[in-house]
Design an enzyme around this catalytic site. Structure first.
Site, mmCIF file in Angstrom:
data_model
loop_
_atom_site.group_PDB
_atom_site.id
_atom_site.type_symbol
_atom_site.label_atom_id
_atom_site.label_comp_id
_atom_site.label_asym_id
_atom_site.label_seq_id
_atom_site.Cartn_x
_atom_site.Cartn_y
_atom_site.Cartn_z
ATOM 1 N N CYS A 1 -2.096 8.086 3.820
ATOM 2 C CA CYS A 1 -2.001 8.088 3.121
ATOM 3 C C CYS A 1 -3.141 8.244 2.538
ATOM 4 O O CYS A 1 -3.583 8.497 1.261
ATOM 5 C CB CYS A 1 -1.051 6.202 2.475
ATOM 6 S SG CYS A 1 -1.717 5.682 3.469
ATOM 7 N N GLU B 1 0.802 -1.236 -0.071
ATOM 8 C CA GLU B 1 0.230 0.004 0.268
ATOM 9 C C GLU B 1 0.529 1.243 0.007
ATOM 10 O O GLU B 1 1.265 1.256 1.152
ATOM 11 C CB GLU B 1 -1.119 0.309 1.357
ATOM 12 C CG GLU B 1 -1.741 1.025 1.143
ATOM 13 C CD GLU B 1 -1.589 1.970 1.936
ATOM 14 O OE1 GLU B 1 -1.527 3.117 1.485
ATOM 15 O OE2 GLU B 1 -1.467 2.203 3.081
#
Length: 543
Positions: free
Chosen positions: A327, A293
């Site tokens: 994020c 990720e």
């Protein structure tokens, strides 16, 4: 031997404590903050269950008061990295043969240790070492860590229960083997929970790991390691190896028994790891599983039918909670002209009251960014906007690193849909928006989809259902986690499994069965009860 066929009930998410004035959890947390600020912790490596001190150390400081030292962490050299790999491979022979129920029992005990014994410690360490507010620490290092441990245990039980059909003449079994080798886990600074999950997911499925923690989250990560040990995790299953990313990575990526990489961090670093694995394929026993990720350039897209106060709240929380160092943080927006005057006034009014400060002052909505390098990078984008002819800073723009790495919540308005801070990930409290004509809603949906290489999170705000459906379709591949009338942050384990595609990663959805199955190498076993004794078939007969 325990021969129970145990069936886990679906767990409930850990309740979030409020830390309201006068609450027992607030008093307890304040005491723990004082205790941790009054000590300097010696943080060792943990390899094969042994604490190792190399003598080569780095300071662990508070980002909001960078002269305050919380600890000294010992760093791995080449010998320690090789030792960690050997320890993981040795422990694998034992751990892989643990029953899945034994493995989940350890994880559930770790969850209970955090819930009932170490909640103040892990939260305080996350607040001080990573500059999180009490609320941001609570939803991360307490609630989300507990949720990962409990939900992953539940998902694990569901995976092992899934078996193929067997006919009367044979028995078919699906064995979920661990990978053949060790897993390399690389965790980021911004979520203690991510550090937990990157290790727990492969470990639950019978793998052993070499863990490289971020250099700016060492205190909370060390306490997490100690909790796993107290829960009964055997020596060598997780090996805690702080140190230089390039040194550790170069050794790990050359090892023939590298079986997988579980990563959260920058897109550039993940791309580098992937390239190195590709170059070394002829060295490996198996193709390593790559689960990552990475970055995001997460959007809030607003239709003229939306309520501006809801949009403003989503921008403030989505872009500026934890200083935008998520994020999933909102970092670009598309605002209709008709709404902009009211929304602009709200943002200027509300954000003028937000001043970043020390985590021990619970009235602070924001705290410090993580370190000098991050501070300098964020400042670069702010100054670029200040000097650009096609952008204007309408809120914030101030910064000061003399005591802590403080950056004001900053809102930039631009007329260029491809302005630098509309396209590039900043990882800080900077939100850039573009105001578009109301009647060009569909055109700007396409602009939003095509502007960024990332596809992690995004949100649409509208009350017009047709507009919601149009955004849902046009932005189908622009976000792995898509929110309707909500900020694009705050995914909850078991409710919104997290991950994105394009340059945002492999989209293996942390907090779901999808992630866990990546850490298995299935084997199908067919047992025939009465095997045939002749080779011919009926069609071969003349009559």
């Amino acid at each position: 031997m325990n021969n129970a066929l145990y069936n886990f009930e679906r767990p409930k998410n850990e309740p979030v404590l409020s830390y309201a004035p006068g609450s027992p959890e607030r008093l307890c947390l304040k005491d723990e903050l004082d205790r941790q600020m009054a000590q300097v912790v010696d943080i060792p490596l943990v390899i094969g269950g042994k604490e190792i001190r190399t003598g080569k150390t780095q300071k662990v400081v508070m980002p909001h008061d960078h002269q305050h030292v919380l600890g000294h962490c010992h760093l791995a050299g080449e010998a320690e990295v090789k030792m960690a790999i050997d320890a993981a491979l040795a422990a694998r022979e034992i751990w892989a043969n643990f029953s899945w129920l034994d493995r989940t029992t350890i994880m559930l005990k770790a969850a209970d240790l955090i819930r009932r014994k170490y909640r103040p410690r892990i939260n305080a360490a996350t607040m001080l070492g990573q500059s999180k507010s009490a609320h941001q620490a609570e939803i991360d290092s307490a609630c989300e860590v507990i949720d990962f441990l409990t939900f992953n245990s539940y998902f694990c039980s569901k995976i092992y229960r899934d078996q193929p059909l067997s006919e009367m003449e044979n028995l078919n079994m699906l064995e979920y083997r661990p990978l053949e080798g060790f897993v390399f886990t690389v965790s980021p600074f911004n979520f203690t929970a991510i550090a937990a999950n990157l290790n727990v997911s492969p470990v639950l499925m019978g793998n052993t790991v070499v863990w490289k923690p971020a250099s700016t989250s060492l205190l909370s990560n060390y306490y997490l390691m100690k909790i796993f040990e107290e829960a009964g995790l055997p020596a060598g299953v997780i090996n805690f190896v702080p140190g230089s990313g390039s040194l550790i990575g170069n050794i790990v990526l050359e090892h023939p028994m590298l079986a997988g990489i579980h990563f959260t961090g920058s897109t550039g670093t993940f791309n580098h790891l992937w390239r190195k694995v590709g170059e070394n394929l002829n060295k490996y026993r198996s193709y390593p599983k790559m689960v990552g990720e990475t970055g995001g350039k997460d959007f809030i897209f607003v239709h003229s039918s939306a309520d501006y106060e809801s949009v403003g709240t989503a921008i403030i929380r989505g872009a500026f909670e934890y200083q935008g160092q998520k994020c999933s943080a909102a970092s670009r927006g598309y605002i209709p002209e008709s709404m902009w005057p009211d929304l602009k006034s709200m943002l200027q009014r509300e954000l003028s009251q937000v001043k970043p400060g020390n985590v021990t002052d619970f009235s602070n909505f924001m705290n410090a960014v993580i370190d000098q390098a991050s501070f300098d990078n964020i400042v670069r984008y702010i100054e670029h906007a200040r000097e650009a002819g096609n952008a204007e800073i309408i809120v914030g723009g101030g910064y000061d690193s003399s005591v802590g790495y403080f950056v004001e919540p900053t809102v930039i308005q631009t007329t260029d849909p491809h302005f630098l801070s509309m396209e590039e990930e900043i990882f800080g409290p900077v939100f850039t928006l573009l105001v578009y004509p109301d009647d060009q809603f569909e055109e700007y949906l396409n602009v939003c989809d095509q502007t960024s290489p990332y596809a992690l999170t995004g949100a649409i705000f509208a009350t017009d259902r047709q507009a919601i459906n149009k955004a849902h379709d046009v932005l189908r591949f622009a976000a792995g986690n898509f929110y309707i009338n909500d900020k694009p942050t705050g995914a909850v384990v078991g409710q919104q499994p997290f991950g994105g595609a394009r340059a945002s990663g492999t989209n293996d959805k942390a907090g779901s069965m999808l992630n866990l199955t990546r850490w298995t190498s299935p084997r199908i076993i067919k047992e025939t009860f009465l095997p045939p004794k002749v080779y011919t078939y009926p069609f071969m007969r003349e009559k």
